[in-house]
Design a protein around this motif. Structure first.
Motif, PDB file in Angstrom:
ATOM      1  N   VAL A  12       0.819  -1.210   0.000  1.00 44.59           N
ATOM      2  CA  VAL A  12       0.000   0.000   0.000  1.00 44.59           C
ATOM      3  C   VAL A  12       0.854   1.262   0.000  1.00 44.59           C
ATOM      4  CG1 VAL A  12      -0.228   0.028   2.529  1.00 44.59           C
ATOM      5  CG2 VAL A  12      -1.948   1.187   1.109  1.00 44.59           C
ATOM      6  N   ASN A  13       2.009   1.235   0.668  1.00 38.19           N
ATOM      7  CA  ASN A  13       2.867   2.421   0.715  1.00 38.19           C
ATOM      8  C   ASN A  13       3.469   2.734  -0.652  1.00 38.19           C
ATOM      9  OD1 ASN A  13       2.536   2.930   3.517  1.00 38.19           O
ATOM     10  ND2 ASN A  13       3.966   1.276   3.973  1.00 38.19           N
ATOM     11  N   ILE A  14       3.883   1.680  -1.356  1.00 41.20           N
ATOM     12  CA  ILE A  14       4.412   1.871  -2.715  1.00 41.20           C
ATOM     13  C   ILE A  14       3.327   2.454  -3.613  1.00 41.20           C
ATOM     14  CG2 ILE A  14       5.250   0.694  -4.787  1.00 41.20           C
ATOM     15  CD1 ILE A  14       7.404   0.783  -2.748  1.00 41.20           C
ATOM     16  N   ARG A  15       2.121   1.912  -3.498  1.00 42.16           N
ATOM     17  CA  ARG A  15       1.013   2.403  -4.334  1.00 42.16           C
ATOM     18  C   ARG A  15       0.745   3.883  -4.073  1.00 42.16           C
ATOM     19  NH1 ARG A  15      -1.687  -2.360  -2.544  1.00 42.16           N
ATOM     20  NH2 ARG A  15      -3.228  -1.086  -1.430  1.00 42.16           N
ATOM     21  N   ARG A  16       0.696   4.246  -2.807  1.00 41.31           N
ATOM     22  CA  ARG A  16       0.351   5.632  -2.451  1.00 41.31           C
ATOM     23  C   ARG A  16       1.393   6.628  -2.944  1.00 41.31           C
ATOM     24  NH1 ARG A  16      -1.680   4.577   3.784  1.00 41.31           N
ATOM     25  NH2 ARG A  16      -3.857   3.975   3.281  1.00 41.31           N
ATOM     26  N   VAL A  17       2.672   6.310  -2.688  1.00 40.54           N
ATOM     27  CA  VAL A  17       3.709   7.290  -3.028  1.00 40.54           C
ATOM     28  C   VAL A  17       3.905   7.392  -4.544  1.00 40.54           C
ATOM     29  CG1 VAL A  17       5.743   5.737  -2.911  1.00 40.54           C
ATOM     30  CG2 VAL A  17       5.961   8.164  -2.318  1.00 40.54           C
ATOM     31  N   THR A  18       3.832   6.259  -5.263  1.00 43.37           N
ATOM     32  CA  THR A  18       3.963   6.334  -6.725  1.00 43.37           C
ATOM     33  C   THR A  18       2.758   7.041  -7.342  1.00 43.37           C
ATOM     34  OG1 THR A  18       3.068   4.083  -6.898  1.00 43.37           O
ATOM     35  CG2 THR A  18       5.453   4.315  -6.961  1.00 43.37           C
ATOM     36  N   GLN A  19       1.582   6.791  -6.799  1.00 46.42           N
ATOM     37  CA  GLN A  19       0.391   7.484  -7.291  1.00 46.42           C
ATOM     38  C   GLN A  19       0.520   8.984  -7.107  1.00 46.42           C
ATOM     39  OE1 GLN A  19      -3.317   6.256  -5.505  1.00 46.42           O
ATOM     40  NE2 GLN A  19      -4.546   7.579  -6.825  1.00 46.42           N
ATOM     41  N   LEU A  20       0.985   9.402  -5.919  1.00 43.12           N
ATOM     42  CA  LEU A  20       1.132  10.829  -5.619  1.00 43.12           C
ATOM     43  C   LEU A  20       2.088  11.504  -6.600  1.00 43.12           C
ATOM     44  CD1 LEU A  20       0.651  13.267  -3.739  1.00 43.12           C
ATOM     45  CD2 LEU A  20       2.568  12.453  -2.357  1.00 43.12           C
ATOM     46  N   TYR A  21       3.243  10.897  -6.805  1.00 40.35           N
ATOM     47  CA  TYR A  21       4.248  11.501  -7.684  1.00 40.35           C
ATOM     48  C   TYR A  21       3.785  11.533  -9.137  1.00 40.35           C
ATOM     49  CZ  TYR A  21       8.176  12.245  -4.487  1.00 40.35           C
ATOM     50  OH  TYR A  21       9.002  12.725  -3.502  1.00 40.35           O
ATOM     51  N   LEU A 100      13.154  -1.629 -12.248  1.00 39.97           N
ATOM     52  CA  LEU A 100      13.525  -0.734 -11.146  1.00 39.97           C
ATOM     53  C   LEU A 100      13.552  -1.535  -9.850  1.00 39.97           C
ATOM     54  CD1 LEU A 100      14.240   2.233 -10.692  1.00 39.97           C
ATOM     55  CD2 LEU A 100      11.815   2.718 -10.336  1.00 39.97           C
ATOM     56  N   THR A 101      14.661  -1.449  -9.129  1.00 42.36           N
ATOM     57  CA  THR A 101      14.835  -2.221  -7.897  1.00 42.36           C
ATOM     58  C   THR A 101      14.426  -1.398  -6.680  1.00 42.36           C
ATOM     59  OG1 THR A 101      16.687  -3.399  -8.913  1.00 42.36           O
ATOM     60  CG2 THR A 101      16.492  -3.539  -6.530  1.00 42.36           C
ATOM     61  N   LYS A 102      13.656  -2.012  -5.795  1.00 47.24           N
ATOM     62  CA  LYS A 102      13.286  -1.373  -4.534  1.00 47.24           C
ATOM     63  C   LYS A 102      14.455  -1.450  -3.554  1.00 47.24           C
ATOM     64  CE  LYS A 102       8.440  -2.902  -4.900  1.00 47.24           C
ATOM     65  NZ  LYS A 102       7.389  -3.703  -4.255  1.00 47.24           N
ATOM     66  N   PRO A 103      14.642  -0.435  -2.700  1.00 42.38           N
ATOM     67  CA  PRO A 103      13.894   0.830  -2.647  1.00 42.38           C
ATOM     68  C   PRO A 103      14.355   1.777  -3.761  1.00 42.38           C
ATOM     69  CG  PRO A 103      15.621   0.847  -1.006  1.00 42.38           C
ATOM     70  CD  PRO A 103      15.672  -0.511  -1.637  1.00 42.38           C
ATOM     71  N   PHE A 104      13.435   2.566  -4.271  1.00 42.38           N
ATOM     72  CA  PHE A 104      13.762   3.522  -5.324  1.00 42.38           C
ATOM     73  C   PHE A 104      13.163   4.876  -4.955  1.00 42.38           C
ATOM     74  CE2 PHE A 104       9.840   1.325  -6.422  1.00 42.38           C
ATOM     75  CZ  PHE A 104       8.963   2.371  -6.601  1.00 42.38           C
ATOM     76  N   HIS A 105      13.691   5.921  -5.564  1.00 39.80           N
ATOM     77  CA  HIS A 105      13.115   7.247  -5.349  1.00 39.80           C
ATOM     78  C   HIS A 105      11.970   7.430  -6.346  1.00 39.80           C
ATOM     79  CE1 HIS A 105      12.548  11.535  -4.870  1.00 39.80           C
ATOM     80  NE2 HIS A 105      13.395  11.516  -3.847  1.00 39.80           N
ATOM     81  N   PRO A 106      10.809   7.862  -5.881  1.00 40.06           N
ATOM     82  CA  PRO A 106       9.659   8.020  -6.784  1.00 40.06           C
ATOM     83  C   PRO A 106       9.941   8.922  -7.985  1.00 40.06           C
ATOM     84  CG  PRO A 106       8.953   8.197  -4.506  1.00 40.06           C
ATOM     85  CD  PRO A 106      10.445   8.161  -4.479  1.00 40.06           C
ATOM     86  N   ALA A 107      10.842   9.897  -7.806  1.00 37.62           N
ATOM     87  CA  ALA A 107      11.175  10.787  -8.922  1.00 37.62           C
ATOM     88  C   ALA A 107      11.848  10.008 -10.050  1.00 37.62           C
ATOM     89  CB  ALA A 107      12.088  11.915  -8.442  1.00 37.62           C
ATOM     90  N   GLU A 108      12.626   8.973  -9.701  1.00 40.50           N
ATOM     91  CA  GLU A 108      13.252   8.149 -10.728  1.00 40.50           C
ATOM     92  C   GLU A 108      12.204   7.333 -11.471  1.00 40.50           C
ATOM     93  OE1 GLU A 108      16.670   4.695 -11.431  1.00 40.50           O
ATOM     94  OE2 GLU A 108      16.196   5.353  -9.393  1.00 40.50           O
ATOM     95  N   LEU A 109      11.210   6.836 -10.738  1.00 39.46           N
ATOM     96  CA  LEU A 109      10.128   6.088 -11.384  1.00 39.46           C
ATOM     97  C   LEU A 109       9.391   6.977 -12.386  1.00 39.46           C
ATOM     98  CD1 LEU A 109       7.745   3.488 -10.015  1.00 39.46           C
ATOM     99  CD2 LEU A 109       6.720   5.504 -11.035  1.00 39.46           C
ATOM    100  N   VAL A 110       9.099   8.217 -11.984  1.00 40.50           N
ATOM    101  CA  VAL A 110       8.422   9.155 -12.885  1.00 40.50           C
ATOM    102  C   VAL A 110       9.245   9.364 -14.150  1.00 40.50           C
ATOM    103  CG1 VAL A 110       7.686  11.554 -13.186  1.00 40.50           C
ATOM    104  CG2 VAL A 110       7.152  10.346 -11.062  1.00 40.50           C
ATOM    105  N   MET A 111      10.553   9.558 -13.975  1.00 41.92           N
ATOM    106  CA  MET A 111      11.444   9.786 -15.117  1.00 41.92           C
ATOM    107  C   MET A 111      11.434   8.587 -16.063  1.00 41.92           C
ATOM    108  SD  MET A 111      15.575  10.256 -15.045  1.00 41.92           S
ATOM    109  CE  MET A 111      15.776   8.510 -14.618  1.00 41.92           C
ATOM    110  N   ARG A 112      11.457   7.370 -15.503  1.00 41.02           N
ATOM    111  CA  ARG A 112      11.468   6.166 -16.336  1.00 41.02           C
ATOM    112  C   ARG A 112      10.136   5.979 -17.064  1.00 41.02           C
ATOM    113  NH1 ARG A 112      15.482   1.963 -15.018  1.00 41.02           N
ATOM    114  NH2 ARG A 112      17.017   2.841 -13.604  1.00 41.02           N
TER     115      ARG A 112
END
Length: 225
Positions: A12-21, A100-112
């Motif tokens: 749930v934490n991964i979902r929330r933070v990636t959704q937010l970004y 993408l390997t966890k833990p990752f910064h959400p900003a990197e996920l957005v960029m990818r």
């Protein structure tokens, strides 16, 4: 209509933070808590990109990726808690576009995600233009600076596929299936032979267009400045 991203993860934490970004970047988000929910959403919604975790209940990320690639023309970014080479190879063989390997910064996920979407949009066009290189699918011609090349069909299709998504690793099986077809009875060395011919053809422009061998996987094209 906004670009829609599917996030499939049982954390749930991964979902929330990636959704937010991603929402902060203007993307429309659809959430799935497991692979089964993700498949249901894919049937109901127009999804433009899928961000999926490997370890999920009911349908795991491996199976989900395989089904997405079988039925949908969208990029897939896989998330994993382990940076294991075997996992990476397995993911690319199933067709994942990035990893993408966890833990990752959400900003990197957005960029990818943005990079994947850009690559897929280019792949749908009839010509590719970058860094003094023009690859025209209508004429089957390649122009680099002031020099023009007319390639045999299979060589052109191979180059076009690699160039449509620079940096993406294509396995030999994926290249054979896409260019030679499912009924092709030759072996993987056909791809190697055509790659060798392309490298020879463009040997004077390796500083602009470089085809890299990825050991144990296949090939990718690097666009150099």
């Amino acid at each position: 209509m906004n670009t829609t991203i599917l996030i499939a993860d049982d954390d749930v934490n991964i979902r929330r933070v990636t959704q937010l970004y991603l929402e902060n970047e203007g993307f429309r988000i659809k959430i799935a808590c497991d692979g089964k929910e993700a498949l249901d959403l894919l049937e109901q919604e127009k999804i433009d990109c899928a961000v999926i975790d490997i370890m999920m209940p009911y349908v795991d990320g491996w199976e989900l990726c395989e089904k997405i690639k079988a039925y949908y023309e969208i990029p897939v970014l896989m998330l994993t808690a382990r940076a294991e080479l075997d996992d990476t190879i397995k993911g690319f063989k199933l067709g994942t576009d990035d990893y993408l390997t966890k833990p990752f910064h959400p900003a990197e996920l957005v960029m990818r995600v943005k990079s994947l979407l850009k690559r897929y949009r280019v792949a749908l066009e009839h010509s590719i233009n970058f860094n003094k290189v023009l690859i025209n699918r209508d004429s089957y011609k390649v122009q680099i600076k002031d020099e023009e090349f007319l390639l045999p069909t299979k060589q052109f299709e191979l180059l076009y596929m690699l160039a449509s998504q620079p940096g993406k690793i294509f396995t030999r099986d994926q290249l054979i299936e896409s260019i030679w077809g499912l009924d092709y009875e030759g072996d993987e060395r056909t791809v190697d032979t055509h790659i060798k011919k392309l490298r020879k053809q463009f040997k004077n422009y390796e500083d602009i267009l470089h085809i890299c061998t990825i050991r144990g996987l296949g090939y990718k094209l690097e666009v150099l400045s």
